[in-house]
Write an enzyme that holds these catalytic residues in place. Sequence first.
Site, short mmCIF file in Angstrom:
data_model
loop_
_atom_site.label_atom_id
_atom_site.label_comp_id
_atom_site.label_asym_id
_atom_site.label_seq_id
_atom_site.Cartn_x
_atom_site.Cartn_y
_atom_site.Cartn_z
CB CYS A 75 -0.94 0.09 1.19
SG CYS A 75 -2.11 -1.26 1.27
NE ARG A 102 4.59 1.66 -0.08
CZ ARG A 102 5.62 1.31 0.66
NH1 ARG A 102 6.84 1.49 0.20
NH2 ARG A 102 5.46 0.80 1.85
CD1 TRP A 116 -0.22 -6.23 -3.32
CD2 TRP A 116 -0.45 -6.92 -1.21
NE1 TRP A 116 0.08 -7.58 -3.28
CE2 TRP A 116 -0.05 -8.02 -1.99
CE3 TRP A 116 -0.66 -7.11 0.15
CZ2 TRP A 116 0.15 -9.29 -1.45
CZ3 TRP A 116 -0.47 -8.39 0.69
CH2 TRP A 116 -0.07 -9.46 -0.12
CG ASN A 141 1.65 0.83 4.12
OD1 ASN A 141 2.80 1.22 4.03
ND2 ASN A 141 1.33 -0.43 3.95
N GLY A 142 -0.60 -0.94 6.34
CA GLY A 142 -0.23 -1.80 7.47
C GLY A 142 -1.38 -2.73 7.81
CD GLU A 164 16.41 -13.19 -8.84
OE1 GLU A 164 15.88 -13.74 -7.86
OE2 GLU A 164 16.05 -12.07 -9.25
CE LYS A 197 12.97 -11.19 -10.85
NZ LYS A 197 13.72 -10.94 -9.66
CD GLU A 249 9.46 -11.86 -8.84
OE1 GLU A 249 9.37 -11.36 -7.72
OE2 GLU A 249 10.44 -11.65 -9.58
CG HIS A 261 18.33 -36.94 -7.03
ND1 HIS A 261 18.61 -38.28 -6.84
CD2 HIS A 261 19.53 -36.31 -7.06
CE1 HIS A 261 19.92 -38.45 -6.75
NE2 HIS A 261 20.50 -37.27 -6.88
CE LYS A 274 11.43 -2.75 -6.41
NZ LYS A 274 11.79 -4.11 -6.84
C1 G6P Z 1 8.76 -8.81 -2.77
C2 G6P Z 1 9.30 -8.29 -4.07
C3 G6P Z 1 10.58 -9.03 -4.44
C4 G6P Z 1 11.58 -8.94 -3.32
C5 G6P Z 1 11.00 -9.41 -1.98
C6 G6P Z 1 11.91 -9.05 -0.82
O1 G6P Z 1 8.30 -10.10 -2.93
O2 G6P Z 1 8.33 -8.42 -5.10
O3 G6P Z 1 11.13 -8.48 -5.62
O4 G6P Z 1 12.70 -9.71 -3.63
O5 G6P Z 1 9.75 -8.77 -1.74
O6 G6P Z 1 11.96 -7.67 -0.72
P1 G6P Z 1 13.14 -6.84 -0.10
O7 G6P Z 1 12.73 -5.41 -0.28
O8 G6P Z 1 13.23 -7.22 1.35
O9 G6P Z 1 14.38 -7.17 -0.83
#
Ligand code: G6P
Length: 614
Positions: free
Chosen positions: A2, A27, A74, A100-101, A487, A491, A494, A510, A609
Amino acid sequence: MCGIVGYLGSREAYPILVKGLKRLEYRGYDSAGVALGTPNHIEVIKKQGKVVDLEKEAIGKNITGSIGIGHTRWATHGVPNDVNSHPHFSESEELVIIHNGIIENYDSLKKELISRGYTFKSDTDTEVLINFIEEIKKAEQTTLEKAVQMALTQVVGAYAIAVMEKGNLTEMVLAKKGSPMVIGIGDNEFFVASDASPFLEYTKDAVYLEDEEMAIIKLGEGITIKTVHGNVQVDPFIQKLQLNLEAIEKGGFDHFMLKEIYEQPKSIRDTLRGRMLVDKGIISMAGFQEYEAKFLNAKRIIIIGCGTSWHAGLVAEYLIEQFARIPVEVEYASEFRYRDPIINSDDIVIAISQSGETADTLAAIELAKERGATIFGICNVVGSTIARTAHAGAYTHAGPEIGVASTKAFSSQVAILTLIALHLGHKKGNIAQSRFHELLTELDSIPEKIETMLKSDDRILEITEKYGQMSNFLYLGRGVNFPVALEGALKLKEISYIHAEGYPAAEMKHGPIALIDESMPVVVIANQGSQYEKIVSNVQEIKARKGQVIAIVNEGDQTISELADFHIEIPVTEEAFTPLITTIPLQLLSYHIAVLRGCNVDQPRNLAKSVTVE
Ligand code: G6P
């Protein structure tokens, strides 16, 4: 998650709020809304969807007023719809709030309020909070400021809130705990936001609220900050922001993610700048020095993070153990915090977080701190909560990362962790000076090698055309490139919503090998020097089962390039530094596939994010 914005001054608030919300959409983007104060009432406009949907909704409505608040959501409590969108009115519509929270004890408060005759339109915890504030204000016959304070002393949970009152066009009450809040101070005007991006063009003077602080901003009077519990007045600490507007704009790229991928030569240079003196053969990090002896004597380093940051931690495990010979454990912050971990006072905990706000990482830090560990934070967002909570730390200096999927923040995290591993290895006498010098020289050349790598984009487009509509992908890597495989898969998941899994290449036999057939593209990070022969065998095993191999290979590679269906060449570097380069084609591949599939690259569904909820 948020995003919140607010404005109090003499300009029209609506355009400032809407522009600010667009900058905070990373956010959360389930709904957006604004509230504007006019002499006789508060105008609330809110809509499920993005800020552009809010703008459509606002056409023909009264959008004038010089005091206002805005929110991009969010969803946590209640589905994303118009009613659950913020801002939320109190029952009488005298008060309005953005939040926000999460208010954890909202249920018991709600029951109590219902028993006193309150009704609720939404399913949100936020509507409970604003009615609770209203109830206190009425019962105690007190000011808005006092009512907010009294309510917050009884609230359990996290909040960054802004509250306005009908008819009061000169005052706004703000408070923060756990979620970020920054106040921009102009000339008899104030800007409020989750981060400073909404007000960069208006002022560079900012006050970051600390946890359990509230701020009362009043036109003509200025800002008063005090603690929620204890009512102790605090002098506002005004910081000069270093951010500039270009850093938060797309700069000619179609998406922030693409811009951020292409920024990596620069962002890695910025991460390394001043910390690595190649000519002198020295690594020197200001935030590290004071705790250097602790690091050198540590019996164990624990690395915690979430998502992509956790992957950077996994890369570090290989590097720190290889160079520094200190045992490393890497753990998801969310698991670590709840499993009663054994933590000793001579343990070092490295907490990695781009945003510096992730709730699980923050809670894990607090636990480790309580148990006596030394916390070293690696954050990108300057002044963020985690950066301030850690004993020491280093900023990645990657610049603002706006695409929800992390790219340049990851490579900068890896770069700084590489520096730490090399520095510890050197100080411990595990790396001779001449070898150390060689390694620094090579690390210094990485940004240039990434520039070369970025020129292979056409090749990646070809691969995208061939495999972009497939439903499953497997990513394989060995050693230090195993976390890169994780990673790469993350990606793709996501932003393209394709099922993808990352595995250590040797683990394929395995289980995952059972999935391989002609419709399963397998991305193999196949440049690994020391395990090259093993990877050749893995590729052969895939081909024997008709799998489609996309191989990342070193320039000039012969064997795997011939076996693979597609190969992407990367410049040769030290094995330990390869994650900084191998990660680039995987980022580009997921980007292009997401674009091909018409996905919203910068704002993928259901994600945010900055994850400030557990
Ligand atoms: C969310 C974001 C990711 C990020 C993760 C951890 O899931 O979408 O891109 O890696 O949070 O966030 P941070 O800000 O702690 O790296």
